[in-house]
Design a protein around this motif. Structure first.
Motif, PDB file in Angstrom:
ATOM      1  N   PRO A  69      22.896  58.168  52.960  1.00 53.53           N
ATOM      2  CA  PRO A  69      22.234  58.463  51.687  1.00 53.53           C
ATOM      3  C   PRO A  69      22.280  57.322  50.665  1.00 53.53           C
ATOM      4  CG  PRO A  69      23.412  60.391  52.442  1.00 53.53           C
ATOM      5  CD  PRO A  69      23.781  59.259  53.380  1.00 53.53           C
ATOM      6  N   PRO A  70      23.391  56.583  50.503  1.00 50.31           N
ATOM      7  CA  PRO A  70      23.357  55.481  49.529  1.00 50.31           C
ATOM      8  C   PRO A  70      22.320  54.408  49.879  1.00 50.31           C
ATOM      9  CG  PRO A  70      25.629  55.940  50.168  1.00 50.31           C
ATOM     10  CD  PRO A  70      24.743  56.761  51.064  1.00 50.31           C
ATOM     11  N   VAL A  71      22.110  54.164  51.177  1.00 50.60           N
ATOM     12  CA  VAL A  71      21.113  53.177  51.609  1.00 50.60           C
ATOM     13  C   VAL A  71      19.715  53.706  51.307  1.00 50.60           C
ATOM     14  CG1 VAL A  71      20.180  51.895  53.578  1.00 50.60           C
ATOM     15  CG2 VAL A  71      22.645  52.272  53.387  1.00 50.60           C
ATOM     16  N   VAL A  72      19.472  54.975  51.631  1.00 49.02           N
ATOM     17  CA  VAL A  72      18.170  55.589  51.350  1.00 49.02           C
ATOM     18  C   VAL A  72      17.885  55.542  49.851  1.00 49.02           C
ATOM     19  CG1 VAL A  72      16.864  57.757  51.393  1.00 49.02           C
ATOM     20  CG2 VAL A  72      18.185  57.050  53.395  1.00 49.02           C
ATOM     21  N   ASN A  73      18.885  55.879  49.040  1.00 46.07           N
ATOM     22  CA  ASN A  73      18.687  55.870  47.580  1.00 46.07           C
ATOM     23  C   ASN A  73      18.345  54.477  47.071  1.00 46.07           C
ATOM     24  OD1 ASN A  73      19.169  58.608  47.421  1.00 46.07           O
ATOM     25  ND2 ASN A  73      21.340  58.353  46.979  1.00 46.07           N
ATOM     26  N   LEU A  74      18.997  53.449  47.604  1.00 46.42           N
ATOM     27  CA  LEU A  74      18.693  52.078  47.189  1.00 46.42           C
ATOM     28  C   LEU A  74      17.282  51.671  47.603  1.00 46.42           C
ATOM     29  CD1 LEU A  74      22.054  50.247  47.924  1.00 46.42           C
ATOM     30  CD2 LEU A  74      21.004  50.600  45.694  1.00 46.42           C
ATOM     31  N   LEU A  75      16.855  52.111  48.777  1.00 48.66           N
ATOM     32  CA  LEU A  75      15.498  51.792  49.232  1.00 48.66           C
ATOM     33  C   LEU A  75      14.459  52.524  48.383  1.00 48.66           C
ATOM     34  CD1 LEU A  75      16.038  51.926  53.090  1.00 48.66           C
ATOM     35  CD2 LEU A  75      15.656  49.882  51.702  1.00 48.66           C
ATOM     36  N   LEU A  76      14.700  53.789  48.096  1.00 49.45           N
ATOM     37  CA  LEU A  76      13.748  54.563  47.285  1.00 49.45           C
ATOM     38  C   LEU A  76      13.678  54.062  45.850  1.00 49.45           C
ATOM     39  CD1 LEU A  76      14.463  58.166  48.600  1.00 49.45           C
ATOM     40  CD2 LEU A  76      12.400  56.803  48.988  1.00 49.45           C
ATOM     41  N   SER A  77      14.800  53.572  45.328  1.00 55.31           N
ATOM     42  CA  SER A  77      14.822  53.091  43.943  1.00 55.31           C
ATOM     43  C   SER A  77      14.276  51.672  43.817  1.00 55.31           C
ATOM     44  CB  SER A  77      16.258  53.111  43.398  1.00 55.31           C
ATOM     45  OG  SER A  77      17.016  52.057  43.983  1.00 55.31           O
ATOM     46  N   ALA A  78      14.086  50.996  44.917  1.00 60.33           N
ATOM     47  CA  ALA A  78      13.585  49.610  44.976  1.00 60.33           C
ATOM     48  C   ALA A  78      14.628  48.583  44.575  1.00 60.33           C
ATOM     49  CB  ALA A  78      12.322  49.428  44.136  1.00 60.33           C
ATOM     50  N   GLU A  79      15.868  48.979  44.352  1.00 58.54           N
ATOM     51  CA  GLU A  79      16.887  48.026  43.915  1.00 58.54           C
ATOM     52  C   GLU A  79      17.088  46.901  44.934  1.00 58.54           C
ATOM     53  OE1 GLU A  79      21.598  47.637  42.817  1.00 58.54           O
ATOM     54  OE2 GLU A  79      20.685  49.619  42.683  1.00 58.54           O
ATOM     55  N   LEU A  80      17.195  47.253  46.214  1.00 59.10           N
ATOM     56  CA  LEU A  80      17.395  46.224  47.237  1.00 59.10           C
ATOM     57  C   LEU A  80      16.202  45.272  47.298  1.00 59.10           C
ATOM     58  CD1 LEU A  80      18.937  48.203  50.228  1.00 59.10           C
ATOM     59  CD2 LEU A  80      20.076  46.580  48.727  1.00 59.10           C
ATOM     60  N   TYR A  81      15.001  45.828  47.259  1.00 51.78           N
ATOM     61  CA  TYR A  81      13.795  44.995  47.330  1.00 51.78           C
ATOM     62  C   TYR A  81      13.695  44.064  46.126  1.00 51.78           C
ATOM     63  CZ  TYR A  81      12.362  48.533  50.745  1.00 51.78           C
ATOM     64  OH  TYR A  81      12.314  49.383  51.816  1.00 51.78           O
ATOM     65  N   CYS A  82      14.027  44.577  44.958  1.00 54.76           N
ATOM     66  CA  CYS A  82      13.951  43.765  43.735  1.00 54.76           C
ATOM     67  C   CYS A  82      14.983  42.635  43.759  1.00 54.76           C
ATOM     68  CB  CYS A  82      14.151  44.638  42.500  1.00 54.76           C
ATOM     69  SG  CYS A  82      12.776  45.763  42.195  1.00 54.76           S
ATOM     70  N   ARG A  83      16.193  42.958  44.154  1.00 56.69           N
ATOM     71  CA  ARG A  83      17.242  41.930  44.215  1.00 56.69           C
ATOM     72  C   ARG A  83      16.891  40.843  45.223  1.00 56.69           C
ATOM     73  NH1 ARG A  83      23.098  44.220  42.996  1.00 56.69           N
ATOM     74  NH2 ARG A  83      23.583  42.136  43.698  1.00 56.69           N
ATOM     75  N   ALA A  84      16.526  41.268  46.433  1.00 49.54           N
ATOM     76  CA  ALA A  84      16.192  40.299  47.475  1.00 49.54           C
ATOM     77  C   ALA A  84      14.925  39.528  47.108  1.00 49.54           C
ATOM     78  CB  ALA A  84      16.009  41.009  48.814  1.00 49.54           C
ATOM     79  N   GLY A  85      13.920  40.231  46.612  1.00 51.88           N
ATOM     80  CA  GLY A  85      12.666  39.582  46.235  1.00 51.88           C
ATOM     81  C   GLY A  85      12.845  38.561  45.138  1.00 51.88           C
ATOM     82  N   SER A  86      13.658  38.876  44.150  1.00 51.59           N
ATOM     83  CA  SER A  86      13.903  37.936  43.052  1.00 51.59           C
ATOM     84  C   SER A  86      14.570  36.661  43.561  1.00 51.59           C
ATOM     85  CB  SER A  86      14.774  38.580  41.979  1.00 51.59           C
ATOM     86  OG  SER A  86      14.063  39.612  41.333  1.00 51.59           O
ATOM     87  N   LEU A  87      15.488  36.805  44.504  1.00 57.23           N
ATOM     88  CA  LEU A  87      16.171  35.632  45.056  1.00 57.23           C
ATOM     89  C   LEU A  87      15.270  34.828  45.982  1.00 57.23           C
ATOM     90  CD1 LEU A  87      19.630  37.251  45.814  1.00 57.23           C
ATOM     91  CD2 LEU A  87      19.134  35.578  44.041  1.00 57.23           C
ATOM     92  N   ILE A  88      14.548  35.504  46.843  1.00 55.79           N
ATOM     93  CA  ILE A  88      13.705  34.826  47.826  1.00 55.79           C
ATOM     94  C   ILE A  88      12.494  34.172  47.160  1.00 55.79           C
ATOM     95  CG2 ILE A  88      12.182  35.183  49.810  1.00 55.79           C
ATOM     96  CD1 ILE A  88      14.155  37.436  50.635  1.00 55.79           C
TER      97      ILE A  88
END
Length: 133
Positions: A69-88
């Motif tokens: 669930p914590p992984v799903v929540n991070l994916l649904l909230s876009a937090e992981l995508y935003c963090r990785a996208g900002s760095l990349i």
């Protein structure tokens, strides 16, 4: 010659997963696991991945495997995508990526389009539950 470091001191140990026979290998799970590992490592840095995100799967009482669930929540909230996208994408620090749509737009500006079975993915698709991997 005495200046060279002892190779035993430089050796890192890695956990090698068990090798499964080809006919028992779950390609879909492996693809999801690799994608999640890459995304989490990019978002947090390989040395700073939170413990609860290191293994994204759990097995329930019926021996069914699910994403935690914590992984799903991070994916649904876009937090992981935003963090990785900002760095990349080296986004402007004054204007960080906020939300799925911002990540999709930033990728499109670089000529990268998010698709699923040749259909463009939009923000609504990334909010769906159950999550579409």
């Amino acid at each position: 010659m005495g200046d060279a470091a002892d190779p035993r001191e430089m050796r890192k140990t890695f956990i090698v997963p068990a090798i499964k026979p080809f006919d028992h290998y779950d390609f879909s799970r492996a693809k999801i696991a690799c994608n999640l590992a890459w995304l989490v490592a990019k978002a947090f840095g390989t040395e700073n991945v939170p413990e609860e995100l290191r293994e994204p799967f759990y097995t329930d009482q019926y021996d069914q495997e699910h994403i935690k669930p914590p992984v799903v929540n991070l994916l649904l909230s876009a937090e992981l995508y935003c963090r990785a996208g900002s760095l990349i994408l080296k986004s402007d620090a004054a204007k960080p990526l906020l939300g799925h749509d911002a990540v999709i737009q930033a990728l499109a500006q670089k000529g990268l389009y998010v698709t699923d079975q040749e259909k463009l993915v939009n923000e609504r698709d990334l909010h769906k539950k159950p999550i579409q991997m």
